[in-house]
Design a protein around this motif. Structure first.
Motif, PDB file in Angstrom:
ATOM      1  N   HIS A  81       0.837  -1.206   0.000  1.00 29.44           N
ATOM      2  CA  HIS A  81       0.000   0.000   0.000  1.00 29.44           C
ATOM      3  C   HIS A  81       0.872   1.257   0.000  1.00 29.44           C
ATOM      4  O   HIS A  81       0.616   2.209  -0.754  1.00 29.44           O
ATOM      5  CB  HIS A  81      -0.950  -0.024   1.208  1.00 29.44           C
ATOM      6  N   LEU A  82       1.907   1.268   0.827  1.00 27.37           N
ATOM      7  CA  LEU A  82       2.816   2.415   0.879  1.00 27.37           C
ATOM      8  C   LEU A  82       3.439   2.658  -0.495  1.00 27.37           C
ATOM      9  O   LEU A  82       3.459   3.795  -0.987  1.00 27.37           O
ATOM     10  CB  LEU A  82       3.909   2.172   1.920  1.00 27.37           C
ATOM     11  N   ASN A  83       3.936   1.603  -1.122  1.00 29.39           N
ATOM     12  CA  ASN A  83       4.570   1.743  -2.439  1.00 29.39           C
ATOM     13  C   ASN A  83       3.579   2.198  -3.497  1.00 29.39           C
ATOM     14  O   ASN A  83       3.930   3.002  -4.368  1.00 29.39           O
ATOM     15  CB  ASN A  83       5.238   0.435  -2.848  1.00 29.39           C
ATOM     16  N   ALA A  84       2.360   1.705  -3.446  1.00 26.43           N
ATOM     17  CA  ALA A  84       1.345   2.130  -4.421  1.00 26.43           C
ATOM     18  C   ALA A  84       1.047   3.619  -4.266  1.00 26.43           C
ATOM     19  O   ALA A  84       0.931   4.340  -5.263  1.00 26.43           O
ATOM     20  CB  ALA A  84       0.073   1.300  -4.249  1.00 26.43           C
ATOM     21  N   LEU A  85       0.930   4.087  -3.032  1.00 23.26           N
ATOM     22  CA  LEU A  85       0.667   5.510  -2.811  1.00 23.26           C
ATOM     23  C   LEU A  85       1.851   6.362  -3.243  1.00 23.26           C
ATOM     24  O   LEU A  85       1.681   7.435  -3.835  1.00 23.26           O
ATOM     25  CB  LEU A  85       0.345   5.777  -1.338  1.00 23.26           C
ATOM     26  N   ALA A  86       3.069   5.898  -2.972  1.00 20.14           N
ATOM     27  CA  ALA A  86       4.270   6.655  -3.321  1.00 20.14           C
ATOM     28  C   ALA A  86       4.454   6.768  -4.836  1.00 20.14           C
ATOM     29  O   ALA A  86       5.119   7.697  -5.309  1.00 20.14           O
ATOM     30  CB  ALA A  86       5.500   6.007  -2.695  1.00 20.14           C
ATOM     31  N   ALA A  87       3.867   5.857  -5.600  1.00 21.30           N
ATOM     32  CA  ALA A  87       4.031   5.858  -7.055  1.00 21.30           C
ATOM     33  C   ALA A  87       3.242   6.969  -7.746  1.00 21.30           C
ATOM     34  O   ALA A  87       3.562   7.331  -8.880  1.00 21.30           O
ATOM     35  CB  ALA A  87       3.617   4.498  -7.623  1.00 21.30           C
ATOM     36  N   ALA A  88       2.245   7.514  -7.076  1.00 26.14           N
ATOM     37  CA  ALA A  88       1.433   8.575  -7.690  1.00 26.14           C
ATOM     38  C   ALA A  88       2.251   9.868  -7.778  1.00 26.14           C
ATOM     39  O   ALA A  88       3.124  10.114  -6.949  1.00 26.14           O
ATOM     40  CB  ALA A  88       0.178   8.811  -6.860  1.00 26.14           C
ATOM     41  N   PRO A  89       1.962  10.694  -8.774  1.00 25.59           N
ATOM     42  CA  PRO A  89       2.701  11.965  -8.865  1.00 25.59           C
ATOM     43  C   PRO A  89       2.257  12.921  -7.755  1.00 25.59           C
ATOM     44  O   PRO A  89       1.073  13.026  -7.458  1.00 25.59           O
ATOM     45  CB  PRO A  89       2.318  12.507 -10.239  1.00 25.59           C
ATOM     46  N   PRO A  90       3.224  13.629  -7.139  1.00 23.08           N
ATOM     47  CA  PRO A  90       2.868  14.617  -6.112  1.00 23.08           C
ATOM     48  C   PRO A  90       2.284  15.865  -6.770  1.00 23.08           C
ATOM     49  O   PRO A  90       2.369  16.017  -7.998  1.00 23.08           O
ATOM     50  CB  PRO A  90       4.203  14.912  -5.440  1.00 23.08           C
ATOM     51  N   PRO A  91       1.710  16.763  -5.994  1.00 21.18           N
ATOM     52  CA  PRO A  91       1.177  18.006  -6.578  1.00 21.18           C
ATOM     53  C   PRO A  91       2.295  18.794  -7.254  1.00 21.18           C
ATOM     54  O   PRO A  91       3.421  18.833  -6.745  1.00 21.18           O
ATOM     55  CB  PRO A  91       0.636  18.782  -5.377  1.00 21.18           C
ATOM     56  N   ALA A  92       1.980  19.380  -8.387  1.00 16.67           N
ATOM     57  CA  ALA A  92       2.986  20.158  -9.124  1.00 16.67           C
ATOM     58  C   ALA A  92       2.983  21.602  -8.630  1.00 16.67           C
ATOM     59  O   ALA A  92       1.963  22.288  -8.705  1.00 16.67           O
ATOM     60  CB  ALA A  92       2.690  20.109 -10.614  1.00 16.67           C
ATOM     61  N   PRO A  93       4.137  22.066  -8.123  1.00 18.22           N
ATOM     62  CA  PRO A  93       4.211  23.456  -7.667  1.00 18.22           C
ATOM     63  C   PRO A  93       4.556  24.391  -8.822  1.00 18.22           C
ATOM     64  O   PRO A  93       5.067  23.972  -9.860  1.00 18.22           O
ATOM     65  CB  PRO A  93       5.355  23.420  -6.651  1.00 18.22           C
ATOM     66  N   ARG A  94       4.288  25.656  -8.604  1.00 18.99           N
ATOM     67  CA  ARG A  94       4.715  26.681  -9.549  1.00 18.99           C
ATOM     68  C   ARG A  94       4.962  27.959  -8.770  1.00 18.99           C
ATOM     69  O   ARG A  94       4.450  28.120  -7.655  1.00 18.99           O
ATOM     70  CB  ARG A  94       3.692  26.900 -10.656  1.00 18.99           C
ATOM     71  N   ALA A  95       5.756  28.832  -9.328  1.00 23.57           N
ATOM     72  CA  ALA A  95       6.050  30.125  -8.716  1.00 23.57           C
ATOM     73  C   ALA A  95       5.131  31.170  -9.327  1.00 23.57           C
ATOM     74  O   ALA A  95       5.003  31.241 -10.552  1.00 23.57           O
ATOM     75  CB  ALA A  95       7.511  30.492  -8.936  1.00 23.57           C
ATOM     76  N   VAL A  96       4.487  31.957  -8.474  1.00 28.68           N
ATOM     77  CA  VAL A  96       3.597  33.026  -8.934  1.00 28.68           C
ATOM     78  C   VAL A  96       3.900  34.287  -8.131  1.00 28.68           C
ATOM     79  O   VAL A  96       4.355  34.206  -6.989  1.00 28.68           O
ATOM     80  CB  VAL A  96       2.109  32.635  -8.783  1.00 28.68           C
ATOM     81  N   PRO A  97       3.638  35.451  -8.722  1.00 24.35           N
ATOM     82  CA  PRO A  97       3.842  36.687  -7.953  1.00 24.35           C
ATOM     83  C   PRO A  97       2.853  36.755  -6.793  1.00 24.35           C
ATOM     84  O   PRO A  97       1.660  36.504  -6.954  1.00 24.35           O
ATOM     85  CB  PRO A  97       3.560  37.797  -8.965  1.00 24.35           C
ATOM     86  N   GLY A  98       3.365  37.071  -5.609  1.00 24.28           N
ATOM     87  CA  GLY A  98       2.524  37.220  -4.429  1.00 24.28           C
ATOM     88  C   GLY A  98       2.042  38.651  -4.282  1.00 24.28           C
ATOM     89  O   GLY A  98       2.311  39.514  -5.135  1.00 24.28           O
ATOM     90  N   GLU A  99       1.350  38.926  -3.195  1.00 23.01           N
ATOM     91  CA  GLU A  99       0.780  40.249  -2.951  1.00 23.01           C
ATOM     92  C   GLU A  99       1.834  41.339  -2.900  1.00 23.01           C
ATOM     93  O   GLU A  99       1.586  42.465  -3.310  1.00 23.01           O
ATOM     94  CB  GLU A  99      -0.024  40.236  -1.650  1.00 23.01           C
TER      95      GLU A  99
END
Length: 181
Positions: A81-99
């Motif tokens: 189960h741990l390995n199956a969950l680890a195989a999924a792609p993590p959320p993709a981050p991006r850089a954006v201008p903040g306030e």
């Protein structure tokens, strides 16, 4: 609402220690743990997410405690189960201008449960497969504490998950025993 304690030294150990018990607490944990940037809406978090994170916490708990006990019984449903969950792609981050005009982290799409589980599962895989890190795993010596942490102290003599919590309780108990005993 009680604040989350992140004293274990690894995200997966912190989830194992205090799995969120409802959707609101899970959303708070995801933000506090840094899995999603501050202000990210988590409208999809529900009871199903809570159960999936709780299941991952139980898997990690079993694998880590087997490691601490030296059992070496890693094959089986927990590891699968741990390995199956680890195989999924993590959320993709991006850089954006903040306030204030500086770059801040955001996600390219609303986070889904599987992607966030993948981050924690990958952390557990890294922990369990790195001999140097595994060697630093310790069980808190606090009387009623079951928390496991990484001992990164000089000399490897850390005794408690948190000096402020379990360590303080121990010192108070010793003081009371000396003065009232």
């Amino acid at each position: 609402m009680v604040a989350w304690r992140f004293h274990s030294g690894r995200l997966c150990l912190d989830l194992m220690a205090e799995p969120p018990s409802d959707a609101g607490r899970l959303a708070q944990w995801l933000h506090t743990a840094g899995l999603v940037p501050a202000g990210t809406p988590l409208d999809a978090v529900d009871g199903h997410w809570v159960e999936r994170f709780a299941e991952l916490a139980r898997d990690i708990d079993g694998l880590v405690r087997d490691e601490l006990a030296g059992h070496g019984r890693y094959a089986g449903p927990r590891l699968d189960h741990l390995n199956a969950l680890a195989a999924a792609p993590p959320p993709a981050p991006r850089a954006v201008p903040g306030e204030e005009g500086r770059l801040v982290r955001a996600l390219t799409a609303p986070p889904d449960c599987g992607a966030l589980l993948a981050v924690v599962a990958r952390d557990a895989v890294e922990l369990l497969t790195d001999p140097a890190t595994r060697a630093r795993l310790r069980q808190c010596e606090g009387e009623r504490c079951r928390r496991v942490y990484l001992d990164t102290s000089r000399g490897r003599r850390r005794r408690w998950c948190s000096s402020e919590m379990c360590g303080n309780r121990e010192r108070v108990a010793r003081h009371r025993a000396r003065t009232h005993g």
